[in-house]
Design a protein around this motif. Sequence first.
Motif, PDB file in Angstrom:
ATOM      1  N   MET A   1       0.927  -1.373   0.114  1.00  0.00           N
ATOM      2  CA  MET A   1       0.030  -0.051   0.024  1.00  0.00           C
ATOM      3  C   MET A   1       0.773   1.452  -0.153  1.00  0.00           C
ATOM      4  N   LYS A   2       1.876   1.062   0.923  1.00  0.00           N
ATOM      5  CA  LYS A   2       2.908   2.412   0.794  1.00  0.00           C
ATOM      6  C   LYS A   2       3.335   2.751  -0.677  1.00  0.00           C
ATOM      7  N   GLU A   3       3.546   1.541  -1.326  1.00  0.00           N
ATOM      8  CA  GLU A   3       4.573   1.762  -2.567  1.00  0.00           C
ATOM      9  C   GLU A   3       3.269   2.333  -3.423  1.00  0.00           C
ATOM     10  N   LEU A   4       2.047   2.124  -3.507  1.00  0.00           N
ATOM     11  CA  LEU A   4       0.964   2.785  -4.325  1.00  0.00           C
ATOM     12  C   LEU A   4       0.921   4.228  -3.975  1.00  0.00           C
ATOM     13  N   MET A   5       0.897   4.496  -2.822  1.00  0.00           N
ATOM     14  CA  MET A   5       0.557   6.045  -2.237  1.00  0.00           C
ATOM     15  C   MET A   5       2.051   6.662  -2.586  1.00  0.00           C
ATOM     16  N   ASP A   6       3.086   6.025  -2.563  1.00  0.00           N
ATOM     17  CA  ASP A   6       4.457   6.920  -3.058  1.00  0.00           C
ATOM     18  C   ASP A   6       4.159   7.316  -4.387  1.00  0.00           C
ATOM     19  N   LYS A   7       3.683   6.063  -5.316  1.00  0.00           N
ATOM     20  CA  LYS A   7       3.545   6.272  -6.706  1.00  0.00           C
ATOM     21  C   LYS A   7       2.466   7.255  -7.135  1.00  0.00           C
ATOM     22  N   TYR A   8       1.244   6.962  -6.511  1.00  0.00           N
ATOM     23  CA  TYR A   8      -0.105   7.722  -7.013  1.00  0.00           C
ATOM     24  C   TYR A   8      -0.356   8.486  -5.842  1.00  0.00           C
ATOM     25  N   GLY A   9       0.292   8.958  -4.828  1.00  0.00           N
ATOM     26  CA  GLY A   9      -0.363   9.718  -3.789  1.00  0.00           C
ATOM     27  C   GLY A   9      -0.752  11.092  -4.237  1.00  0.00           C
ATOM     28  N   GLU A  10      -0.039  12.039  -5.140  1.00  0.00           N
ATOM     29  CA  GLU A  10      -0.679  12.906  -5.645  1.00  0.00           C
ATOM     30  C   GLU A  10      -2.002  12.798  -6.479  1.00  0.00           C
ATOM     31  N   VAL A  11      -2.175  11.810  -7.274  1.00  0.00           N
ATOM     32  CA  VAL A  11      -3.393  11.664  -7.915  1.00  0.00           C
ATOM     33  C   VAL A  11      -4.355  11.564  -6.999  1.00  0.00           C
TER      34      VAL A  11
END
Length: 96
Positions: A1-11
Amino acid sequence: MKELMDKYGEVVRYLIVGVLTTVVSLGTYYICVTFFLDPKVAVELQAANVISWIAAVTFAYVTNRCYVFESKNEEVLKEISLFFTARIGSLVLDMG
């Protein structure tokens, strides 16, 4: 989940702020036409629309600057002027 937020957090933050901006706009409009503007009077209905637009765009600017894009631009007046100018098209569409 952290990886996804790092990658798509801004979106994700942008989408959340977009939904909240819509809530601010609709809420402000509702407050205007319920408590102090008469929706049966065309000019007052348009005034409610303009007031809700100003509230929503101001909310969007602040939240996008602080939470979505984490802007460090020190030219705030220039930045906010460009932000509002870019959104005037949406106001014109709303008024139509």
